[in-house]
Design a protein around this motif. Structure first.
Motif, short mmCIF file in Angstrom:
data_model
loop_
_atom_site.label_atom_id
_atom_site.label_comp_id
_atom_site.label_asym_id
_atom_site.label_seq_id
_atom_site.Cartn_x
_atom_site.Cartn_y
_atom_site.Cartn_z
N TRP A 254 41.97 -71.81 77.37
CA TRP A 254 40.93 -70.87 78.21
C TRP A 254 41.73 -69.55 78.13
N ASN A 255 43.02 -69.41 78.29
CA ASN A 255 43.57 -68.07 78.17
C ASN A 255 43.47 -67.59 76.79
N GLU A 256 43.60 -68.28 75.80
CA GLU A 256 43.56 -67.90 74.37
C GLU A 256 42.37 -67.43 73.98
N ASN B 222 40.97 -60.72 75.85
CA ASN B 222 40.15 -59.91 75.15
C ASN B 222 40.83 -58.27 75.04
N GLN B 223 42.16 -58.57 74.71
CA GLN B 223 42.82 -57.40 74.24
C GLN B 223 42.94 -57.34 72.87
N ARG B 224 42.40 -58.23 72.28
CA ARG B 224 42.59 -58.31 70.69
C ARG B 224 41.46 -57.05 70.21
N VAL C 192 34.88 -61.49 65.47
CA VAL C 192 33.80 -60.76 66.03
C VAL C 192 33.87 -60.57 67.66
N MET C 193 33.80 -59.24 67.92
CA MET C 193 33.87 -59.02 69.46
C MET C 193 32.40 -58.80 70.00
N PHE D 82 32.93 -61.24 74.22
CA PHE D 82 33.50 -62.77 73.96
C PHE D 82 33.86 -62.48 72.44
N TYR D 83 35.02 -63.17 72.39
CA TYR D 83 35.81 -62.75 71.20
C TYR D 83 35.86 -64.10 70.43
#
Ligand code: HEM
Ligand SMILES: [Cu+2]
Ligand SMILES: [Cu+2]
Lengths: 336, 605
Positions: A152-154, A158-160, A225-226, A257-258
């Motif tokens: 879930w954390n991965e 959304n810092q990517r 994709v973000m 969502f990434y």
């Protein structure tokens, strides 16, 4: 017609009353005491439960096998592979617990069914057993919890910054996509700017000038994709079942969502042996009468194909239009 | 002990008082505006049975649509008029049916109906009280409930249609008539009905808790209460804590709709124009709604579990295993249920860390739930099990509680929820764990306490038929729904025809509908048995199931004040079944230890 219904109901009631009378009469004639009746009927029902358990468990596995081909095909995204694996682990554990507890439940009913003149075993509690069956599920759940939260954390990180920025704009009852262009930056959008030739209400700013708008969602295989979700009216939900991806689109805020798609549409068609297969984006939050019709075609393709497709899409603003000075929200409003 | 004793005495004194009035009762005060808890419980039950049939009928209609979306069914037009034109169910009305079906089932049948019926019937009778603490509030509680049912029923007939935004009525959809026709007058009526309902529920809940705390008979300490009473009390406390939040949520929504406030609305462009609302948050509503909404599902299931505890212990002829663990787990479930609401909102864009916290609390609820299941199974172990219809339904409850509870582990795991949230997997999960379990608990309660309510027995054979058809068809309806969900089908879809990938699920959908129709037929058997037995059932003996609890010591002929003479004194816990050293296999709570020297044990209480 109505008369027919009423007659049907009356007929049902009359028949039932007759049956009841016959049953009551035969019970009276048999002269059985209530205890004797229960002693006769309990084993029948207990046997029924045992048969239900047996047939039920067989059907349980038979249907799983039979319906498996209809389930979603293998995940077409990196994180989807991971959550599918976790889902399988979870299913194996809960199916094991399901089978064991259901067997215990129905088997005990059969095994310890009423025996006339005998007594149950007086056994009000046992602290050791109770501690064991509190601790055991706790350990199993902790395991599931830790693995679940790790992914879930991965997934929600959304810092990517390496994702291609794409807006998914929802409104009753369709989706529109906006691509961020060369600068990989989406121009801001605001509902007050919406007009006939600016359906997404994009602000006329530098970042928006190369943005493109489309009626399909095209993604490049193996390229992150973000997605940025917005809604102009009610809550919708962006659901991409094949990519194990879902996020609500809420008026007044942007959700993201990434993910990384891993299988192209044509490859998936080959895998499924179905030349007509297409990925889909479904609306998955009740949003009005045509909620069930709100969807969009999704295509995953090679970088070259994507480039060609994108080139054919419309710009948000015509190339020759000038940048507006100041805030675009100074346009007059009409409110009904 | 002292307080209990004085209360008991003062209570015995006003018994005379109540008795005096009995001859003066008219039809109105006896059956309608009554303050007698036994009659009020029947009012709740009969109202709930009618509402349940209404909601079930609706589910049949939309199941027909889902199975055969292309077939014309002319009877729809004669039944629904404009909503069934040309024998096709209108897509807007489909959503209305789903919404009202869910609302009625959750609130009217399984909250009002279940708690209202059995808390009212059993609290005074099982704790040894003459009536509820306040008869007047109790009467009001029923009449607010009846009023709210009536308003909901009327909303079915308004021209723009009843509320259609789902039972969770998320704004902006539910706030804007432009967004869906059902958000017009229908939604106003929905909100009014819900506000009446909340008032009813609070009046009831406050009364239940007060009664249990204050009016227990002599000797009835808290650890001698039957688990039913524990369940009702914990449920009532949970309701008192969470329903006011729904009240606030509904009120603010009403303001947004009526007075143009912006609690939940912002940045909306609809019907070709922007709206004036700025600064609200639709997500705020979700938080407020689920702050009630999640405890609500335990408000539904806890009383059913309480009824099952009693029925299983009585019919296993064995004490409930782990009485204190059962109380503890109910308390823990109730506490945790107040801090898990976020699991309905994992994918609303909520902060992922907050999401993680809700995952932890959610999975923690599974622990006390598992303990309860193990304790039920341990109660059956080495019992002397009598399979009355009530017992069969209680066993069914345990089976469904396991099946549905286990899939909850998947839904509570946020990473897995991403892909199955709002799909039919969720519909399958909550129907099994809260729909089927709670309905089975309620039916177990009806079969078990029917003689206590009406002085007559329900027909056993019809009860068996009802049980078997219902067990098979409920699994038949809801088990296959998991597959549809795992195939990615969203809920609240009028038809699954818009995406070709769903075409091969038609067969499963037809199968489900066939079972749904079968379950409907099974309930007709029940309805017949129920109403027939009220008037014509066999007269029940005083204690038909050989139970220990106090309700079976009061005459079945329904005396106002419950016991004609003094209220019985309690000497032991309610679960002395199959005690070694005693001749009978049960020892009622009224029997003192001094009368049973052969069977007393050091850990008796
Ligand atoms: C006669 C048996 C029942 C059948 C065949 C049935 C069927 C269904 C179906 C198919 C849906 C989903 C429709 C959709 O999402 O498009 C639904 C929704 C729902 N049902 Fe039932 N149901 C039954 C009984 C119950 C019971 C006993 C409960 C009590 C908890 C219940 C509560 C709900 C709720 C809360 C919803 C969600 C409504 C919404 O989406 O807003 N149902 N039912
Ligand atoms: Cu939508
Ligand atoms: Cu919940």
């Amino acid at each position: 017609m109505t008369l027919l219904y009423i007659l049907g109901i009356v007929f049902f009631i009359v028949v039932m009353v007759r049956i009841m009378n016959v049953i009551n009469l035969s019970e009276e004639l048999s002269g059985e005491t209530p205890d004797e009746q229960i002693a006769r009927e309990t084993p029948i029902n207990a046997m029924g439960l045992l048969i239900f358990l047996g047939i039920g468990l067989i059907l349980f596995f038979v249907t799983i096998k039979a319906y498996m081909p209809y389930m979603l095909p293998e995940a077409a995204s990196v994180h989807g592979k991971q959550t599918d694996f976790l889902l399988d682990v979870n299913f194996i554990i809960i199916i094991a617990v399901f089978v064991l507890t259901q067997i215990a439940l129905f088997w005990f009913v059969w095994k310890y069914k009423y025996r006339k003149g005998e007594k149950a075993y007086y056994y009000p509690h046992n602290n050791t057993i109770e501690v064991i069956w509190t601790v055991a599920p706790t350990i199993v759940l902790a395991g599931l919890l830790i693995t679940g939260l790790k992914s879930w954390n991965e997934i929600t990180d959304n810092q990517r910054k390496d994702g291609m920025n794409v807006q998914i704009y929802s409104k009753q009852f369709n989706f529109v996509t906006r691509y961020s262009g060369k600068d990989n930056t989406l121009g801001q959008s605001y509902f007050m700017n919406i007009s006939d030739d600016n359906p997404l209400g994009v602000k006329k700013e530098a970042a928006a000038m190369d943005d493109k708008i489309a009626n399909e969602l095209h993604l490049v295989v193996n390229k992150p994709v973000m997605l940025h979700m917005n809604s102009q009216d009610v809550i919708h939900s962006m659901y991409l079942p094949h990519f194990r991806t879902q996020m609500n689109a809420v008026p007044g805020m942007t959700t993201t969502f990434y993910f990384v798609p891993t299988i192209t549409t044509s490859e998936m068609r080959r895998k499924l042996n179905n030349p007509k297969f297409d990925y889909v984006l479904l609306c998955n939050k009740i949003c009005g009468v045509s909620h069930y019709l709100m969807n969009m075609k999704v295509v995953v393709e090679s970088p070259a194909e994507f480039k060609v497709w994108l080139a054919g899409q419309k710009n948000v603003f015509a190339a020759d239009s000038t940048l507006a000075s100041g805030s675009a929200t100074t346009q007059p409003l009409t409110i009904n | 002990m002292d307080t209990i004793q004085t209360l008991h005495e003062s209570h015995a004194a006003d018994a005379h008082h109540t008795h005096h009035h009995e001859h003066e009762q008219t039809f109105w005060t006896k059956y309608l505006f009554t303050t007698d808890h036994k009659v009020i419980s029947k009012q709740f039950l009969i109202t709930a049975v009618f509402m349940a049939f209404l909601a079930m009928g609706m589910s049949m209609l939309f199941r027909l649509q889902l199975a055969w979306p292309d077939v014309k069914m002319p009877f729809l037009e004669s039944l629904l008029g404009q909503w069934g034109k040309d024998g096709k169910l209108d897509p807007g009305f489909y959503l209305a049916l789903v919404t009202i079906h869910g609302t009625i089932m959750v609130f009217f049948v399984l909250t009002g109906g279940l708690s209202g019926t059995f808390s009212n019937l059993l609290i005074p009778l099982q704790i040894g009280a003459r009536d509820m603490a306040s008869g007047l509030l109790n009467m009001l509680s029923y009449w607010f409930f009846a009023g709210s049912c009536l308003v909901m029923f009327i909303s079915l007939f308004v021209e723009s249609g009843p509320a259609s935004g789902g039972w969770t009525i998320y704004p902006p959809l539910s706030a804007l008539p432009q967004a869906i026709a059902g958000s017009g007058l229908g939604m106003d009526l929905w909100l009014v009905s819900m506000i009446f309902f909340i008032v009813s529920s609070l009046l009831g809940g406050i009364n239940y808790v007060t009664t249990v705390i204050n009016l227990r008979t002599k000797g009835m300490s808290m650890t001698r209460l039957p688990l039913t009473i524990w369940a009702f009390t914990i449920t009532a406390i949970l309701g008192i804590l969470s329903f006011p939040v729904l009240f606030a949520a509904a009120l603010l929504l009403f303001f947004d709709r009526t007075f143009g406030t912006s609690f939940y609305l912002t940045d909306i462009f609809i019907d070709g124009a922007p709206l004036e609302h700025i600064g609200g948050s639709p997500i705020l509503f979700e938080h407020l709604f689920w702050f009630l909404g999640h405890p609500e599902v335990y408000i539904v299931i806890l009383p059913a579990l309480g009824l099952a505890s009693e029925v299983i212990s009585v019919n296993s002829r064995k004490p409930i295993f782990g009485y204190k663990a059962m109380i503890g787990s109910m308390g823990l479930i109730a506490f945790l249920s107040c801090i898990v609401w976020g699991h309905h909102m994992f994918i609303t864009g909520m902060n992922p860390f907050l999401g993680s916290v809700f995952v932890v609390t959610t999975l923690m609820v599974a622990i006390p739930s598992a303990v309860k299941v193990f304790n039920y199974i341990a109660t059956l172990w080495r019992g002397n099990i009598v399979l009355t219809p009530a017992m069969l339904f209680a066993i069914g409850l345990v089976s469904f509680f396991i099946s549905g509870g286990l899939t909850g582990i998947i839904l509570g795991d946020s990473a897995l929820d991403i892909n199955i949230h709002d799909t039919y997997f969720v519909v399958a999960h909550f129907h099994i764990v809260m729909g089927a379990s709670a309905i089975f608990g309620m039916l177990a309660g009806v079969y078990h306490w029917f003689p206590r309510m009406f002085g007559r027995l329900m027909n056993k054979n019809l009860g068996y038929i009802h049980f078997w058809l219902t067990l098979i068809s409920v699994y038949g309806v809801f088990f296959p729904m998991h597959f549809i969900g795992l195939a990615g089908v969203p809920r609240r879809y009028y038809a699954n025809t818009a995406y070709a990938g769903f075409d091969n699920l038609v067969g499963i959908n037809e199968l489900i509908t066939v079972f749904a129709l079968l379950s409907g037929v099974a309930q007709l058997v029940f309805a017949f048995n129920f109403f027939y037995s009220i008037f014509k059932g066999k007269k029940s003996p005083q204690n038909p199931w050989k139970s220990n609890t106090l309700e079976w010591t009061a005459p079945l002929s329904d005396v106002h004040g419950n016991w004609p003479g003094e209220i019985p004194t309690v000497h032991r816990w309610p679960y002395d079944y199959g005690k070694p050293g005693h001749e009978d296999d049960f020892i009622p709570q009224t029997v003192p230890f001094s009368a049973t020297p052969g069977s007393n044990r050091p850990d008796d209480h």
